[in-house]
Design a protein around this motif. Sequence first.
Motif, mmCIF file in Angstrom:
data_model
loop_
_atom_site.group_PDB
_atom_site.id
_atom_site.type_symbol
_atom_site.label_atom_id
_atom_site.label_comp_id
_atom_site.label_asym_id
_atom_site.label_seq_id
_atom_site.Cartn_x
_atom_site.Cartn_y
_atom_site.Cartn_z
ATOM 1 N N VAL A 153 45.571 62.425 45.913
ATOM 2 C CA VAL A 153 45.090 61.552 44.841
ATOM 3 C C VAL A 153 45.471 60.099 45.129
ATOM 4 N N PRO A 154 44.494 59.221 45.413
ATOM 5 C CA PRO A 154 44.796 57.796 45.547
ATOM 6 C C PRO A 154 45.033 57.174 44.172
ATOM 7 N N LEU A 155 46.054 56.328 44.078
ATOM 8 C CA LEU A 155 46.471 55.768 42.796
ATOM 9 C C LEU A 155 46.359 54.246 42.815
ATOM 10 N N ASP A 156 45.811 53.709 41.744
ATOM 11 C CA ASP A 156 45.514 52.279 41.646
ATOM 12 C C ASP A 156 46.739 51.492 41.179
ATOM 13 N N THR A 157 47.816 51.556 41.937
ATOM 14 C CA THR A 157 49.018 50.805 41.589
ATOM 15 C C THR A 157 48.959 49.410 42.208
ATOM 16 N N VAL A 158 49.729 48.500 41.617
ATOM 17 C CA VAL A 158 49.837 47.130 42.106
ATOM 18 C C VAL A 158 50.993 47.056 43.112
#
Length: 252
Positions: A153-158
């Motif tokens: 799962v790719p996660l949209d973190t900064v």
Amino acid sequence: MHYLDFLTRVHTRLAPTTYLEIGVRNGRSLALARCRAVGIDPAYSIRAELDGDFALFRTTSDEYFARPEPLAATGGVPFELAFIDGLHLFEFALRDFVFAERHSSARGMVFFDDMLPRTVDEAARERHTQAWTGDVFGVLQVLERYRPDLVVVPLDTVPTGLLAVVGLDPDNTVIDDNFTEILAEFRHPDPQPVPAEVLDRSSVVSPGRFLEAEVLELLASRAGDVTAADLRGPLRELVAERLGAAFVGMPV
């Protein structure tokens, strides 16, 4: 959500008994651990306060995992959480995953840092920008192709995204067995062929949604000796229901 804030919540909710970090740098992410933690980095320069049970190794991951007993620092207990943030090159990140999975519990999980470059320049193998991810993004494509048994799962973190990998199988040797062929296909000269969905983050999950999916709670509820086969069904069912079937790969 900043990646360190996200990882703080992961440590709290998963409550691992052992933690592995490859690429320690200044120790900010390592300091989040509240368990026996192993940090590997040939050039770390700790600036964060480390208050806990830490074992630091000033060496490369290749050298560390070539030791006769890589789990000696944990008393033989497999890792239940790992964070890969070492050299930002595809082949090293992929090999670090092989090392981490081989020495992890099936109920463990692995996170990669810098998985979502924002520009092609940022993804270059030869660094020429201040912010740099390197070509680590290629690991996602390899796992999707060669390891459909995993939940990825790719996660949209900064600032540059994380990749969560669960459903680990320490006995799986597919990537190791095909490593030469994988490098020949997926390692490219600059400029990097970064997929559009990576650059625009069109196929990623928000960190908040991932936390709400209760994947961490499912893993934490299983015994330390759970097998990959026993965990695969419940895990894939949960992820498909809460996050979408696209993240569980093909049935195996």
